[in-house]
Write an enzyme that holds these catalytic residues in place. Structure first.
Site, PDB file in Angstrom:
ATOM      1  N   ARG A 216       0.504  -3.708  -3.299  1.00 49.98           N
ATOM      2  CA  ARG A 216       0.024  -2.589  -4.108  1.00 49.98           C
ATOM      3  C   ARG A 216      -0.144  -1.300  -3.299  1.00 49.98           C
ATOM      4  O   ARG A 216      -0.227  -0.219  -3.871  1.00 49.98           O
ATOM      5  CB  ARG A 216      -1.323  -2.932  -4.744  1.00 49.98           C
ATOM      6  CG  ARG A 216      -1.247  -4.001  -5.807  1.00 49.98           C
ATOM      7  CD  ARG A 216      -2.520  -4.017  -6.640  1.00 49.98           C
ATOM      8  NE  ARG A 216      -2.463  -5.009  -7.699  1.00 49.98           N
ATOM      9  CZ  ARG A 216      -1.843  -4.842  -8.852  1.00 49.98           C
ATOM     10  NH1 ARG A 216      -1.204  -3.705  -9.098  1.00 49.98           N
ATOM     11  NH2 ARG A 216      -1.841  -5.789  -9.764  1.00 49.98           N
TER      12      ARG A 216
ATOM     13  N   THR B 243       3.086  -0.687 -13.535  1.00 47.81           N
ATOM     14  CA  THR B 243       2.744  -2.018 -13.034  1.00 47.81           C
ATOM     15  C   THR B 243       3.748  -2.407 -11.959  1.00 47.81           C
ATOM     16  O   THR B 243       4.949  -2.220 -12.147  1.00 47.81           O
ATOM     17  CB  THR B 243       2.733  -3.100 -14.124  1.00 47.81           C
ATOM     18  OG1 THR B 243       2.665  -4.393 -13.520  1.00 47.81           O
ATOM     19  CG2 THR B 243       3.962  -3.044 -15.013  1.00 47.81           C
ATOM     20  N   ILE B 244       3.263  -2.930 -10.858  1.00 48.12           N
ATOM     21  CA  ILE B 244       4.193  -3.384  -9.825  1.00 48.12           C
ATOM     22  C   ILE B 244       4.957  -4.614 -10.299  1.00 48.12           C
ATOM     23  O   ILE B 244       6.012  -4.948  -9.770  1.00 48.12           O
ATOM     24  CB  ILE B 244       3.481  -3.670  -8.488  1.00 48.12           C
ATOM     25  CG1 ILE B 244       2.556  -4.877  -8.606  1.00 48.12           C
ATOM     26  CG2 ILE B 244       2.749  -2.453  -7.971  1.00 48.12           C
ATOM     27  CD1 ILE B 244       2.045  -5.381  -7.260  1.00 48.12           C
ATOM     28  N   ASP B 245       4.427  -5.312 -11.312  1.00 49.63           N
ATOM     29  CA  ASP B 245       5.052  -6.556 -11.784  1.00 49.63           C
ATOM     30  C   ASP B 245       6.285  -6.321 -12.637  1.00 49.63           C
ATOM     31  O   ASP B 245       7.019  -7.272 -12.929  1.00 49.63           O
ATOM     32  CB  ASP B 245       4.039  -7.375 -12.588  1.00 49.63           C
ATOM     33  CG  ASP B 245       2.921  -7.931 -11.729  1.00 49.63           C
ATOM     34  OD1 ASP B 245       3.192  -8.284 -10.568  1.00 49.63           O
ATOM     35  OD2 ASP B 245       1.777  -8.003 -12.210  1.00 49.63           O
TER      36      ASP B 245
END
Length: 369
Positions: A296, A147-149
């Site tokens: 993303r 996840t980029i988060d």
């Protein structure tokens, strides 16, 4: 004793992230070096549940040649989706409404029919929750944190995060000059639905003057006061970073669409809201930049590329060692195995005593509290 592994599958679910192709290639190579075959499933599990949508088939046998030279590419050659949970699969009814149906049995039947012994599943909390449920129903599963988060628990970081932060920081670097030239307030909205890791790291690295994030409900007047104070000292521009899930102390998250069957709620619009309120309170021209899905895309950084390859090979090692129901996780300096039960359905928010958060406060950055 479990039967030896001869064939595994890999699935990528949820939002795309730089480094997914590096995971896929490393899984295929590590499996091939053990004499295993690797089957790629398209678009999460949709390749199995909706094969009619794929003229060339919903799955494919991944060879070394098929994945050669893809590690530096963004996205995922298998595709991905956040609308294909097999335990809550959206099915449209005759009246046009959507209902959720449990189709997980079809996944298990497919694996048995095709002689697939185990699954490597790359994704965030939702995808890994699916992996955990499949493990509970008897499938050998190893998860890879994506996840980029950076909001997955039990791992120091997830791949995709470093790339997103690096690009966001570059954008802030560019915005300083144009904001200063026009003496404007630039509000930069970034991804971060329920956790503000990207906003925090990029905001500090990129020299933001205010950072608003989900963990700290903000008072817009305190942000405006910080901007007015900068003006009083001759610093006539300001950069305000806003995570998409930020909210005012007495407000709600800004939504583009509410949750419905097969769809999570869609956040967005907080940047416009903050810019409008700051313009009213400061009298300054305020503009908005929404980075959105730009975070993303693109080639993964060296850190993310290496992390993805470490995770992919570690997932195959875990299966080879007899593990199941675990996620590979980064615990410096090593990759470890963490039970999926400790990860599924959980989220890692920025803690209030975070050293990085305290760094921002010591630098004089306004967090709206």
């Amino acid at each position: 004793m479990k039967q030896p592994i001869r064939r595994i599958a890999i699935s990528t679910g949820g939002g795309d992230a730089p480094g997914l192709n590096a995971v896929i290639s490393s899984v295929v190579w590590a499996a091939a070096n053990r004499g295993w075959e690797c089957v790629g499933i398209r678009d999460g599990f949709n390749g199995i549940l909706s094969p009619q949508h794929y003229p060339r088939g919903g799955t494919e046998l991944l060879s070394r040649d098929r994945v050669r030279g893809i590690a530096h590419l963004g996205g995922t050659i298998l595709g991905t989706t956040n609308k294909g949970d097999p335990f809550h699969f959206p099915v449209r009814q005759a009246d046009g409404s959507l209902v959720e149906v449990d189709r997980s049995g079809e996944i298990l039947d497919y694996f048995k029919r095709e002689g697939i012994d185990a699954l490597v599943i790359a994704g965030g909390d939702g995808t890994l929750t699916i992996g955990n449920e499949l493990h509970r129903r008897g499938l050998r599963v190893v998860g890879v944190p994506k996840t980029i988060d950076n909001d997955l628990d039990k791992t120091h970081t997830t791949f995709g995060f470093d790339t997103a932060v690096s690009f966001a920081t570059e954008c802030l670097d560019r915005l300083h000059s144009t904001a200063e030239s026009h003496q404007r307030v630039m509000v930069v909205e970034m991804m971060g639905r329920y956790a503000g890791w990207i906003a925090l790291h990029a905001g500090i690295s990129g020299g933001a003057h205010a950072i608003l994030m989900p963990e700290i409900p903000y008072d817009i007047e305190k942000v405006a006061a910080a901007i007015r104070e900068r003006d009083a000292h001759g610093r006539l521009y300001s950069l305000v970073v806003v995570a998409e899930g930020a909210r005012a102390q007495q407000g709600q998250r800004a939504l583009l669409a509410s949750a419905e069957a097969g769809h999570a709620e869609r956040l967005g619009g907080i940047g416009e809201q903050v810019a409008r309120e700051l313009a009213e309170r400061t009298g300054k021209d305020a503009r908005v930049v929404v980075l959105g899905h730009l975070l993303r895309g693109g080639s993964p950084t060296t850190f993310d590329r290496l992390a993805a390859k470490r995770f992919g090979t570690a997932a195959v090692r875990a299966l080879d060692e007899g593990h199941s129901g675990v996620m590979v996780a980064l615990s410096h300096p090593n990759v470890i195995y963490v039970p999926l039960t400790e990860v599924a359905g959980r989220m890692k928010a920025v803690p209030p005593d975070s050293d990085t958060l305290q760094t921002g406060r010591d630098l004089g950055i306004c967090f709206g509290d």
